[in-house]
Design a protein around this motif. Structure first.
Motif, mmCIF file in Angstrom:
data_model
loop_
_atom_site.group_PDB
_atom_site.id
_atom_site.type_symbol
_atom_site.label_atom_id
_atom_site.label_comp_id
_atom_site.label_asym_id
_atom_site.label_seq_id
_atom_site.Cartn_x
_atom_site.Cartn_y
_atom_site.Cartn_z
ATOM 1 N N ALA A 1 5.970 2.662 -11.208
ATOM 2 C CA ALA A 1 6.786 1.899 -12.158
ATOM 3 C C ALA A 1 6.167 0.534 -12.475
ATOM 4 O O ALA A 1 6.233 0.073 -13.616
ATOM 5 N N LEU A 2 5.555 -0.085 -11.488
ATOM 6 C CA LEU A 2 4.980 -1.415 -11.691
ATOM 7 C C LEU A 2 3.646 -1.380 -12.428
ATOM 8 O O LEU A 2 3.373 -2.231 -13.271
ATOM 9 N N PHE A 3 2.805 -0.407 -12.088
ATOM 10 C CA PHE A 3 1.425 -0.428 -12.588
ATOM 11 C C PHE A 3 1.083 0.693 -13.565
ATOM 12 O O PHE A 3 0.025 0.671 -14.178
ATOM 13 N N HIS A 4 1.932 1.703 -13.658
ATOM 14 C CA HIS A 4 1.755 2.787 -14.631
ATOM 15 C C HIS A 4 0.384 3.450 -14.555
ATOM 16 O O HIS A 4 -0.232 3.715 -15.586
ATOM 17 N N ALA B 1 9.694 5.721 -2.080
ATOM 18 C CA ALA B 1 10.032 4.427 -2.693
ATOM 19 C C ALA B 1 8.764 3.642 -3.011
ATOM 20 O O ALA B 1 8.632 3.068 -4.102
ATOM 21 N N MET B 2 7.838 3.616 -2.088
ATOM 22 C CA MET B 2 6.577 2.897 -2.301
ATOM 23 C C MET B 2 5.770 3.542 -3.436
ATOM 24 O O MET B 2 5.212 2.848 -4.288
ATOM 25 N N GLU B 3 5.712 4.860 -3.436
ATOM 26 C CA GLU B 3 4.915 5.555 -4.453
ATOM 27 C C GLU B 3 5.517 5.386 -5.852
ATOM 28 O O GLU B 3 4.816 5.044 -6.806
ATOM 29 N N GLY C 1 0.199 3.422 -3.571
ATOM 30 C CA GLY C 1 1.554 3.178 -3.079
ATOM 31 C C GLY C 1 2.003 4.271 -2.132
ATOM 32 O O GLY C 1 2.633 4.009 -1.102
ATOM 33 N N GLY C 2 1.653 5.505 -2.466
ATOM 34 C CA GLY C 2 1.969 6.629 -1.582
ATOM 35 C C GLY C 2 1.276 6.498 -0.240
ATOM 36 O O GLY C 2 1.870 6.754 0.815
#
Length: 137
Positions: free
Chosen positions: A104-107, A97-99, A115-116
């Motif tokens: 999705a947010l920062f591309h 979910a974090m990854e 995030g991972g």
């Protein structure tokens, strides 16, 4: 420092080191998969490969060094690994979910890997307690 505190400090230190090693194996194998594969769904494939590599590395280190656990038989070893995987499903959901949220947010690959790493850190904190109670008890 008393023996119990020193022992707990050593355990936390080793667990954190092994989590970092596993995270590095996970993220490095993702990077390799991402760079080698140009087909459809490259991010999910890279994440799955990284998750598998990280799982195997972390299991081997935790079993031998953190919990000093020995299998009674091959069947017992398979059962133990299966419990380890099941306990990891929820923590893997946090990691993924974090990854994927970072992607999705920062591309960007850098954001996705960051995030991972954050998701893995949160997951490993919970995973230790689950493993202690349900896998290597």
């Amino acid at each position: 420092m008393n023996t119990a505190v020193a022992s707990r400090t050593a355990l936390v230190t080793w667990y954190a080191l092994f989590a970092l090693i596993s995270m590095a194996a996970n993220l490095a194998s993702q990077k390799i998969a991402w760079s080698l594969y140009n087909g459809p769904f490259p991010i999910p494939l890279a994440v799955c490969i990284g998750t598998g590599v990280g799982l195997i590395v972390k299991y081997a280190l935790d079993k031998g060094w953190i919990f000093h656990y020995e299998h009674r038989s091959v069947a017992h070893g398979i059962q133990t690994f299966a419990r380890y995987v099941v306990m990891g499903l929820a923590t893997t959901a946090v990691f993924w979910a974090m990854e994927f949220a970072a992607q999705a947010l920062f591309h960007s690959e850098t954001a996705r890997l960051a995030g991972g790493a954050i998701g893995l850190t949160l997951g490993y904190i919970a995973k230790y307690q689950l493993d202690k109670r349900f896998v290597f008890a």
